[in-house]
Enzyme design. Structure first.
Site, PDB file in Angstrom:
ATOM      1  N   LYS A 189      -2.853   6.470  27.880  1.00  0.00           N
ATOM      2  CA  LYS A 189      -2.438   7.070  26.608  1.00  0.00           C
ATOM      3  C   LYS A 189      -3.647   7.450  25.734  1.00  0.00           C
ATOM      4  CE  LYS A 189       2.016   7.051  27.249  1.00  0.00           C
ATOM      5  NZ  LYS A 189       2.131   6.805  28.692  1.00  0.00           N
TER       6      LYS A 189
HETATM    7  C1  LIG Z   1       7.797   9.225  27.077  1.00  0.00           C
HETATM    8  C2  LIG Z   1       7.441   7.807  27.418  1.00  0.00           C
HETATM    9  N1  LIG Z   1       8.156   6.815  26.872  1.00  0.00           N
HETATM   10  C3  LIG Z   1       7.879   5.528  27.121  1.00  0.00           C
HETATM   11  C4  LIG Z   1       6.847   5.185  27.952  1.00  0.00           C
HETATM   12  C5  LIG Z   1       6.586   3.736  28.219  1.00  0.00           C
HETATM   13  O1  LIG Z   1       5.397   3.315  27.648  1.00  0.00           O
HETATM   14  P1  LIG Z   1       4.847   1.840  27.960  1.00  0.00           P
HETATM   15  O2  LIG Z   1       4.237   1.878  29.314  1.00  0.00           O
HETATM   16  O3  LIG Z   1       3.861   1.556  26.880  1.00  0.00           O
HETATM   17  O4  LIG Z   1       6.025   0.935  27.889  1.00  0.00           O
HETATM   18  C6  LIG Z   1       6.065   6.164  28.536  1.00  0.00           C
HETATM   19  C7  LIG Z   1       4.952   5.777  29.420  1.00  0.00           C
HETATM   20  O5  LIG Z   1       4.405   6.486  30.180  1.00  0.00           O
HETATM   21  C8  LIG Z   1       6.371   7.520  28.262  1.00  0.00           C
HETATM   22  O6  LIG Z   1       5.643   8.512  28.806  1.00  0.00           O
END
Ligand SMILES: Cc1ncc(COP(=O)(O)O)c(C=O)c1O
Length: 423
Positions: A189
């Site tokens: 990210k």
């Molecule tokens: C659009 C979206 N939502 C949620 C997530 C989940 O993030 P995390 O891995 O921090 O839970 C991601 C992760 O790639 C994502 O791209």
């Protein structure tokens, strides 16, 4: 950044930008003896809150955790419907199912891959409780329209801002508009803590509830329990979750947050290079930045956090996604990706549409068939734009550790592959 495989260079899809300040802070944390949720988490929350300009920021161990907490805190439960997009990471919809709710998808806009807000109204029923927009790649959704629909139908808004830490909509930072907003610090990210996330809200009561739920549903966190004021018992208020951020993560996050504007500035420059290079190639359709052309000042300094820095709308440029018009080519998307990778460029896919995944198609080996009309009622043809892009999107490398010559190399490889595969 390049990896050498034999004599060939390889540009990774992503590499994190971590420096000596992050390493030193992690070491200091380990030496401090306080490695779980404590003073550094608190500091990171305070600094993030300032950056967004919101009332509350709760450190969590992922964006997914933040999304789940939001639904739980808002009492989304059995049979409740939550409107969201099928062009997202599974986590967005998974958490709705974890609460025994039903994800209700609406199709996306072809040019941004954000939810098509004109299609939300027709999906609202008596069971609808919330809307969960995803700011795809960091392009803010039309939050005016979403807020208007939510007000008319008395719905909550929970933003999946995994891609959108720096995004601004109508002069407001994302994280300041909805009932809850969840951000991601996953390794790929815009800023990272390895794994991690932050949940923001301006609602005092909901913030307290979500914070308690994030640590088992007990009343006092460990840092306070073992503090100087004497031992305090915890009390259980809710069968909560183990979603708390801890200080080793926060140690990284504190320094990453200081770099956020600089990182965005670089990615923005690379986006401009890609856009310029692909503008005359008819088979490549980059996503658009809508409403951002009239006024585009330089990225505002962190000191202006919470204030919009003059922006009406700002793109966080988390991903650079192109739609390949495969109908004009001799190969499908997967073959094109394979060719690009073979020539030394790592690529990704964001995203293949969720409604055609085995789980939603009643084809999962891990789950009995789901009821038609609910989560199991998805069929091909329901979301034509999502289905079209699902087979055509490719994400190209976009991160501050890349150099200008890396970007030029990616452009050259993509151009060569497309040229060779023309009909
Ligand atoms: C659009 C979206 N939502 C949620 C997530 C989940 O993030 P995390 O891995 O921090 O839970 C991601 C992760 O790639 C994502 O791209």
């Amino acid at each position: 950044m390049k990896k050498r495989t034999g004599n060939k260079k390889f540009i990774h899809f992503h590499r994190s930008s971590l420096y000596k300040e992050e390493r030193r802070e992690v070491i200091k944390t380990l030496k401090s003896g306080w490695i779980t949720t404590g003073p550094r988490t608190k500091r990171f929350e305070e600094e993030f809150k300032k950056y967004i300009g919101c009332r509350h920021a709760i450190g969590v161990n992922s964006c997914t955790a933040g999304l789940h907490l939001s639904l739980a805190a808002l009492n989304i439960s059995e049979g409740d419907e939550v409107i969201t997009t099928p062009i997202t990471f599974p986590a967005t919809a998974n958490v709705i199912i974890h609460q025994r709710g039903t994800p209700v998808f609406v199709d996306v806009e072809m040019d941004t891959l954000n939810m098509d807000v004109s299609k939300i109204d027709e999906r609202i029923t008596k069971k609808t409780k919330a809307i969960m927009p995803v700011h795809f790649a960091g392009h803010p959704c039309n939050m005016d329209k979403i807020t208007d629909i939510a007000k008319r139908h008395n719905l909550f808004i929970i933003e999946d801002a995994a891609h959108a830490i720096e995004s601004i909509y109508n002069g407001k930072k994302i994280g300041n508009i909805a009932d809850f907003t969840s951000f991601s610090f996953y390794a790929t990210k815009n800023i990272t803590t390895g794994e991690g996330g932050m949940l923001t809200t301006n609602n005092d009561e909901m913030a307290e509830k979500a914070r308690i739920m994030s640590l088992h549903g007990i009343s006092k966190d460990a840092w306070k329990r073992y503090g100087r004021d004497g031992y305090q018992h915890w009390e259980l208020f809710y069968p909560g979750f183990k979603y708390n951020m801890f200080d080793i993560q926060a140690a990284i996050g504190i320094h990453q947050l200081k770099r956020i504007d600089n990182f965005l500035e670089k990615r923005k420059r690379y986006v401009e290079m890609y856009n310029d290079a692909f503008k005359d190639i008819p088979e490549i359709v980059p996503l658009k930045s809508k409403g951002m052309d009239e006024f585009n000042p330089p990225v505002s300094p962190l000191s202006e956090g919470g204030i919009n820095g003059g922006y009406k709308i700002r793109h966080a440029h988390h991903l650079y996604v192109i739609i390949i018009r495969t109908e004009e080519l001799k190969a499908d998307r997967d073959k094109i990706m394979h060719e690009i990778q073979l020539r030394g460029v790592g690529v990704g896919v964001h995203f293949r549409t969720l409604h055609l995944q085995p789980y939603y198609q009643n084809k999962s080996p891990l789950h009995p068939p789901l009821p038609k009309g609910g989560t199991g009622g998805f069929e091909k043809g329901m979301f034509p734009v999502a289905e079209y892009v699902s087979d055509r999107v490719i994400s190209l490398p976009l991160y501050p550790k890349m150099t200008i010559s890396d970007v030029k190399y990616v452009i050259k490889v993509v151009n060569d592959v497309i040229t060779r595969l023309r009909k």
